[in-house]
Scaffold this motif. Structure first.
Motif, PDB file in Angstrom:
ATOM      1  N   ALA A 283    -112.067  56.441 -38.464  1.00  0.00           N
ATOM      2  CA  ALA A 283    -111.410  57.252 -37.238  1.00  0.00           C
ATOM      3  C   ALA A 283    -109.904  56.680 -36.904  1.00  0.00           C
ATOM      4  O   ALA A 283    -108.745  57.437 -36.970  1.00  0.00           O
ATOM      5  N   ALA A 284    -109.840  55.269 -36.790  1.00  0.00           N
ATOM      6  CA  ALA A 284    -109.056  54.679 -37.019  1.00  0.00           C
ATOM      7  C   ALA A 284    -108.066  54.423 -38.031  1.00  0.00           C
ATOM      8  O   ALA A 284    -106.607  54.483 -38.095  1.00  0.00           O
ATOM      9  N   GLN A 285    -108.296  54.143 -39.083  1.00  0.00           N
ATOM     10  CA  GLN A 285    -107.791  54.315 -40.076  1.00  0.00           C
ATOM     11  C   GLN A 285    -106.676  55.229 -40.585  1.00  0.00           C
ATOM     12  O   GLN A 285    -106.306  55.707 -41.140  1.00  0.00           O
ATOM     13  N   LYS A 286    -107.494  56.377 -40.509  1.00  0.00           N
ATOM     14  CA  LYS A 286    -106.890  58.114 -40.500  1.00  0.00           C
ATOM     15  C   LYS A 286    -105.760  57.863 -39.603  1.00  0.00           C
ATOM     16  O   LYS A 286    -104.585  58.443 -40.125  1.00  0.00           O
ATOM     17  N   ALA A 287    -105.570  58.027 -38.297  1.00  0.00           N
ATOM     18  CA  ALA A 287    -104.870  58.160 -37.060  1.00  0.00           C
ATOM     19  C   ALA A 287    -103.536  56.633 -37.201  1.00  0.00           C
ATOM     20  O   ALA A 287    -102.861  57.206 -37.242  1.00  0.00           O
ATOM     21  N   GLN A 288    -104.183  55.321 -38.223  1.00  0.00           N
ATOM     22  CA  GLN A 288    -102.420  54.337 -38.430  1.00  0.00           C
ATOM     23  C   GLN A 288    -102.420  55.335 -39.578  1.00  0.00           C
ATOM     24  O   GLN A 288    -101.374  55.620 -39.733  1.00  0.00           O
ATOM     25  N   LYS A 289    -103.120  56.044 -40.670  1.00  0.00           N
ATOM     26  CA  LYS A 289    -102.178  56.305 -41.161  1.00  0.00           C
ATOM     27  C   LYS A 289    -101.067  57.891 -41.238  1.00  0.00           C
ATOM     28  O   LYS A 289    -100.119  57.511 -42.141  1.00  0.00           O
ATOM     29  N   TRP A 290    -101.904  58.224 -40.249  1.00  0.00           N
ATOM     30  CA  TRP A 290    -101.040  59.778 -40.029  1.00  0.00           C
ATOM     31  C   TRP A 290    -100.017  59.273 -39.066  1.00  0.00           C
ATOM     32  O   TRP A 290     -98.651  59.523 -39.298  1.00  0.00           O
ATOM     33  N   TYR A 291    -100.248  58.032 -38.471  1.00  0.00           N
ATOM     34  CA  TYR A 291     -98.684  57.818 -37.624  1.00  0.00           C
ATOM     35  C   TYR A 291     -97.256  57.700 -38.444  1.00  0.00           C
ATOM     36  O   TYR A 291     -96.529  57.850 -38.849  1.00  0.00           O
ATOM     37  N   GLU A 292     -97.720  56.349 -39.816  1.00  0.00           N
ATOM     38  CA  GLU A 292     -96.807  56.142 -40.400  1.00  0.00           C
ATOM     39  C   GLU A 292     -96.433  57.207 -40.951  1.00  0.00           C
ATOM     40  O   GLU A 292     -95.271  57.485 -41.609  1.00  0.00           O
ATOM     41  N   GLU A 293     -97.395  58.078 -41.364  1.00  0.00           N
ATOM     42  CA  GLU A 293     -96.642  59.789 -42.179  1.00  0.00           C
ATOM     43  C   GLU A 293     -95.842  59.799 -41.185  1.00  0.00           C
ATOM     44  O   GLU A 293     -94.486  60.143 -41.303  1.00  0.00           O
ATOM     45  N   ALA A 294     -96.007  60.099 -40.012  1.00  0.00           N
ATOM     46  CA  ALA A 294     -95.615  60.859 -39.159  1.00  0.00           C
ATOM     47  C   ALA A 294     -93.941  60.325 -38.418  1.00  0.00           C
ATOM     48  O   ALA A 294     -93.162  60.736 -39.204  1.00  0.00           O
ATOM     49  N   ARG A 295     -93.984  58.850 -38.390  1.00  0.00           N
ATOM     50  CA  ARG A 295     -92.695  58.400 -38.143  1.00  0.00           C
ATOM     51  C   ARG A 295     -91.866  58.234 -39.633  1.00  0.00           C
ATOM     52  O   ARG A 295     -90.604  58.292 -39.262  1.00  0.00           O
ATOM     53  N   SER A 296     -92.284  58.612 -40.489  1.00  0.00           N
ATOM     54  CA  SER A 296     -91.427  58.261 -41.615  1.00  0.00           C
ATOM     55  C   SER A 296     -91.012  59.936 -41.993  1.00  0.00           C
ATOM     56  O   SER A 296     -89.511  59.542 -42.577  1.00  0.00           O
ATOM     57  N   LYS A 297     -91.562  61.326 -41.695  1.00  0.00           N
ATOM     58  CA  LYS A 297     -90.300  62.134 -41.251  1.00  0.00           C
ATOM     59  C   LYS A 297     -89.637  62.459 -40.759  1.00  0.00           C
ATOM     60  O   LYS A 297     -88.872  63.313 -40.858  1.00  0.00           O
ATOM     61  N   LEU A 298     -89.628  61.061 -39.947  1.00  0.00           N
ATOM     62  CA  LEU A 298     -88.616  60.964 -38.255  1.00  0.00           C
ATOM     63  C   LEU A 298     -87.224  60.807 -38.467  1.00  0.00           C
ATOM     64  O   LEU A 298     -86.202  60.270 -38.053  1.00  0.00           O
ATOM     65  N   VAL A 299     -87.603  59.429 -39.494  1.00  0.00           N
ATOM     66  CA  VAL A 299     -86.407  58.798 -40.130  1.00  0.00           C
ATOM     67  C   VAL A 299     -85.052  58.999 -40.067  1.00  0.00           C
ATOM     68  O   VAL A 299     -83.734  58.718 -39.578  1.00  0.00           O
TER      69      VAL A 299
END
Length: 236
Positions: free
Chosen positions: A138-154
Motif C-alpha cells: 500500500a505504501a509503495q502504491k501511494a509512493q508511485k502515485w505521489y511521484e506520477e502526480a507531481r510529474s503531471k503538475l510540473v
C-alpha cells in the motif's frame, strides 16, 4: 404590520445592493497586479472582468441605484460564477505542497513501522508477515502515485486548472492511513485465561499453604510460651 414588512424588504434590498458593491471592490483588489488572485487568472480574462466590474460599479450609481433585490442578487451570482474558477485554482495550487507533504509523511511512517517489525520491535510482535506485506504494498502504491502526480503538475501554469486536485491527494493519504492504522493499531491479544478447574486447584493449593503456615506459626508460638513457663519455674 405592513410598515414592518416594507421596512424589512427595503433592508433586504439595500443589503443585496451593498453585497454586490462589496463584491466589485473585493474582486478588483484581488485580481490586480499585486492581488491574491492575480497569478491564477489569464490576463485577457482579467481585463474582461475588470471591464465588467467598472460597468457594474457605474450601473450601481446610476440606473441600478433603486433596483429590486432580485436584480442585485442575479448580478452578484453572475460575477461570482466568473471569479469562482480563479478562486478554486488559487486554493488548489496553494494547498498542493502541504497535501503532498502529508502523503509523503504517511508513506514514510508506514515503511518505518515495517522496518521496526523486521527489527523485532516488541510492540509489533503480534502482527503477521502477511499484514506487513500488505501495508508495504500500500505504501509503495501511494509512493508511485505521489511521484506520477507531481510529474503531471510540473509544467502546469497557475492560470490553468490543475490535472491533480487536492481532493485526489488527500484521498490517497486517507486510503494509506486507514490501511496502515488497521494493522498497526491492532492491540495485542490478551493472555489466555486458565480453565476453571485449574483456577480452583490453584486457589485450594494457596489456601492449604496458608493453613499450614498458620498452623506452624501457631505451634511455634505455643512451644515458645511453654518454654518460657518452664524457665520461669526453674528460676523459682
Amino acid at each position: 404590520m405592513k410598515m414592518i414588512a416594507n421596512d424589512r424588504q427595503e433592508k433586504e434590498r439595500i443589503d443585496a445592493r451593498n453585497a454586490l458593491e462589496e463584491q466589485v471592490y473585493e474582486v478588483r483588489e484581488k485580481i490586480q497586479e499585486d492581488g491574491a488572485l492575480h497569478a491564477y487568472i489569464d490576463p485577457e480574462d482579467a481585463s474582461a472582468i475588470c471591464r465588467e466590474l467598472e460597468e457594474t460599479e457605474n450601473w450601481l450609481y446610476e440606473e441600478g441605484e433603486s433596483c429590486e433585490k432580485g436584480v442585485y442578487k442575479e448580478r452578484l451570482e453572475k460575477m461570482r460564477a466568473k471569479i469562482e474558477p480563479v478562486r478554486n485554482r488559487c486554493e488548489e495550487f496553494s494547498g498542493q505542497e502541504q497535501a503532498f507533504t502529508e502523503l509523503g509523511h504517511a508513506v514514510q511512517q508506514t515503511l518505518k513501522a515495517v522496518e521496526q517489525y523486521r527489527a523485532k520491535e516488541p510492540k509489533y510482535e503480534h502482527l503477521t508477515e502477511t499484514e506487513m506485506i500488505n501495508i508495504t504494498e500500500a505504501a509503495q502504491k501511494a509512493q508511485k502515485w505521489y511521484e506520477e502526480a507531481r510529474s503531471k503538475l510540473v509544467s502546469v501554469r497557475k492560470t490553468e486548472d490543475p490535472p491533480v486536485k487536492l481532493a485526489d491527494i488527500r484521498h490517497e493519504t486517507q486510503t494509506l492511513t486507514t490501511c496502515t492504522n488497521s494493522v498497526l493499531n491492532r492491540p495485542k491479544p490478551k493472555p489466555p485465561t486458565p480453565p476453571a478447574d485449574q483456577q480452583s486447584n490453584s486457589t485450594a493449593s494457596g489456601n492449604a499453604g496458608q493453613d499450614s503456615q498458620s498452623k506452624a506459626t501457631t505451634g511455634g508460638d505455643a512451644n515458645a510460651q511453654k518454654q518460657t513457663t518452664e524457665d520461669s519455674m526453674d528460676v523459682e
